[in-house]
Write a protein that holds these residues in place. Structure first.
Motif, short mmCIF file in Angstrom:
data_model
loop_
_atom_site.label_atom_id
_atom_site.label_comp_id
_atom_site.label_asym_id
_atom_site.label_seq_id
_atom_site.Cartn_x
_atom_site.Cartn_y
_atom_site.Cartn_z
N GLN A 223 0.83 -1.19 -0.06
CA GLN A 223 -0.10 -0.08 -0.01
C GLN A 223 1.03 1.25 -0.03
N VAL A 224 1.95 1.06 0.66
CA VAL A 224 2.92 2.27 0.80
C VAL A 224 3.47 2.65 -0.53
N TYR A 225 3.99 1.42 -0.87
CA TYR A 225 4.67 1.52 -2.43
C TYR A 225 3.68 2.05 -3.46
N ALA A 226 2.27 1.79 -3.40
CA ALA A 226 1.32 2.10 -4.45
C ALA A 226 1.01 3.50 -4.19
N SER A 227 1.03 4.28 -2.93
CA SER A 227 0.92 5.31 -2.63
C SER A 227 1.96 6.44 -3.13
N LEU A 228 3.21 5.97 -2.94
CA LEU A 228 4.42 6.55 -3.36
C LEU A 228 4.64 6.60 -4.82
N PHE A 229 4.49 5.38 -5.52
CA PHE A 229 4.88 5.06 -7.04
C PHE A 229 3.81 4.67 -7.82
N PRO A 230 2.75 4.96 -7.76
CA PRO A 230 1.50 4.21 -8.53
C PRO A 230 1.93 4.13 -10.02
N SER A 231 2.70 4.74 -10.59
CA SER A 231 2.90 4.47 -12.02
C SER A 231 3.89 3.52 -12.39
N HIS A 232 4.41 3.11 -11.22
CA HIS A 232 5.55 2.04 -11.40
C HIS A 232 5.11 0.77 -11.07
N LEU A 233 3.84 0.77 -10.49
CA LEU A 233 3.34 -0.46 -9.94
C LEU A 233 2.02 -1.15 -11.18
N ARG A 234 2.50 -2.25 -11.66
CA ARG A 234 1.82 -2.95 -12.80
C ARG A 234 0.58 -3.70 -12.27
N ARG A 235 1.04 -4.88 -11.60
CA ARG A 235 0.04 -5.72 -10.83
C ARG A 235 0.38 -6.06 -9.35
#
Length: 535
Positions: A223-235
């Motif tokens: 969740q923290v990664y998705a909040s910081l780097f949403p454009s870098h998270l594919r699935r």
């Protein structure tokens, strides 16, 4: 989250499968980042299991403090098992976190083998030890003899000042050693920094995006990664999702009632199989026997190889029963063998298995992350009030959980402001939860689904197991495989509930060990015999 780093405190029952692997490989081109260029130093994997699988291992150099990219650096240990499909079918890197916080994930690059339909073959699977953990350098440790706090510990429930003061001394001595034995790393082990390390791994591997599979605490890291780097998270796959609204004081309190419920469900199962285990033919009788035995051990601990086992060790020995249905039979054997036959060795083994005694890095990093991720109450009055209130209705785990986390009240590193979780820009997420999961209660998954509009939630009604995907529930595991193969998720349903439900795995049958023991003894069931040997 108390002992969600179980299995090396890793919250999944694939533990035995996580064998290391690898051979050295050519260095990947590192992507440039302003002020810092993450790099990987490749080397042969220490683990024979990873080497046998052709894995590569490496150390990723990252800043100790991302606010000072030209300052001191540390390393994050990783392993990689590459895709085996043609390159035009390659779907990118898949980072895996087993939970904790504090769980080692270095060997989790093997996880792709366990995804059905060959869906794991299209990814490069990346296992890694978060900063401060395991093979990452420096590794945090406070006292190698502490985890579980040893043998013959004070009573968990502080019914008098003596027990309360004894626990206070234990926890304060521990945090003092943490301050003395670690340097600046203690100030830099937050989940935000671990998420930035994940992005450094992505950059060092030259990838534009990453995929992610997180268990338990790993879902909060996701969740923290998705909040910081949403454009870098594919699935992303989240199994056993943390409620970000409660990190971390309230999250730990929220576990106590569900654990109490689950241990009583197990007591009921034992009663159904009283012909095998001889612990009582009703849930109430098993319940009373369990707590009567605990009290007797507080009054008169038994001698084991490593020390004396008292009531606190008894309680901890059975903690897994609240986590994993797969442990029910083995722990039933321990309960029955101790009460009916006086088997101390089996009880000690169960205690050591659950406590992590003698391996301090997992516990030290559990505290290091949770104590610094966000602020904790410093007033003992607050802790005492909250835990006594919950103990009144959920006595099994409440005070054990409190003492496990109490070092955060005086942790020797500053706490930070919790990261705000924002899922609006995350394009794709699949979540799994068993609705009676005690470590990450169901309401957390429902909330995270509500703030990630492109998430789908698979619920397993009545399931009591924590973070258990890829362990034999075909309905769940096939849905994960389809998602990894094509990106297809269960259709999002209206409302605040799950998007699809899968039937829970059936409750286990009594173990072969106990059935053999029963046959050898002629299936004798005598209450007076039981009373004669019960400690």
């Amino acid at each position: 989250m108390r002992r969600t780093l179980l299995c090396a405190l890793a919250a999944i029952s694939l533990c035995a499968l996580f064998l290391p692997a690898s051979s050295a490989g050519a260095a990947d081109v590192a992507a440039k980042k302003p002020g810092f260029t993450p790099t990987i130093s490749w080397h042969e994997c220490a683990s024979a299991g990873l080497r046998a699988r052709g894995a590569e291992c490496g150390d990723v150099t990252v800043p100790l403090d991302y606010a000072k990219p030209d300052g001191k650096t540390i390393t994050v240990a990783m392993s990689r098992i590459k895709h085996t499909v043609p390159d035009d079918e390659y779907q990118g890197i898949m980072l895996v976190n087993p939970g904790g916080p504090g769980g080692s994930g270095l060997t989790l690059s093997v996880l792709g083998e366990y995804v059905p339909k060959g869906a794991g073959k299209a990814y490069d699977w990346i296992g890694f030890d978060p900063r401060g953990v395991g093979s990452s350098k420096p590794a945090v440790s406070c006292d190698d003899t502490y985890a579980g706090a040893g043998y013959d510990r004070p009573r968990f429930v502080p019914t008098d000042k003596k027990d309360e003061n004894a626990w206070m001394k234990i926890t304060h001595d521990y945090t003092a050693r943490c301050a003395a034995n670690n340097g600046s790393i203690l100030k830099h082990v937050t989940t935000v920094e671990a998420a930035k390390d994940m992005d450094s791994i992505r950059q060092a591997l030259g990838e534009k995006t990453l995929n992610y599979y997180g268990f338990s605490y790993g879902t909060y890291l996701g969740q923290v990664y998705a909040s910081l780097f949403p454009s870098h998270l594919r699935r992303a796959v989240f199994d056993g999702t943390v409620d970000p609204r409660g990190v971390w004081y309230d999250s730990n309190l929220s576990q106590d009632a569900p654990f109490d419920k689950n241990i009583n469900i197990w007591f009921g199962w034992l009663a159904e199989h009283d012909d095998v285990y001889h612990l009582g033919d009703t849930q109430a009788k098993v319940h009373d026997l369990f707590y009567d035995t605990e009290e007797k051990l507080y009054a008169d601990p038994v001698q084991a190889d490593g020390g004396k086992l008292g009531g606190s060790e008894w309680s901890d020995a059975f903690l897994y029963a609240g986590y994993y249905q797969s442990t029910w039979t083995g722990l039933a054997d321990v309960f029955s063998a101790f009460v009916n036959d006086g088997d101390v060795a089996a009880l000690e083994s169960a205690y050591l298995d659950a406590s992590g005694y003698g391996s301090d890095n997992g516990y030290a990093m559990y505290l290091g992350v949770e104590c610094t991720d966000t602020k904790w109450p410093h007033s003992w009055k607050t802790w005492s009030w909250d835990n006594w209130a919950i103990h009144a209705v959920a006595p099994y785990e409440t005070w054990a959980n409190a003492w496990f986390n109490e070092p955060c009240r005086h942790w020797p590193a500053p706490s930070q402001k919790a990261q705000k979780i924002d899922g609006k820009k995350t394009d794709s997420l699949l979540m799994i939860v068993e609705t009676l999961d005690a470590a990450t209660p169901y309401k957390g998954s429902l909330y995270v689904r509500s703030i990630f509009p492109h998430a789908s939630l698979i619920a397993v009604p009545g399931g009591t197991t924590h973070a258990n995907s890829l362990n034999g529930n075909a309905c769940v595991d096939d849905a994960i495989a389809d998602y990894l193969l094509t990106g297809a998720r269960p259709a999002r349903q209206a409302g605040d509930g799950p998007d699809v439900e899968c039937e829970a795995l059936p409750q286990p049958e009594p173990s072969v060990t106990m059935l053999q023991r029963q046959a050898a003894s002629g299936s004798v069931r005598l209450d007076m015999q039981k009373a004669a040997v019960r400690p």
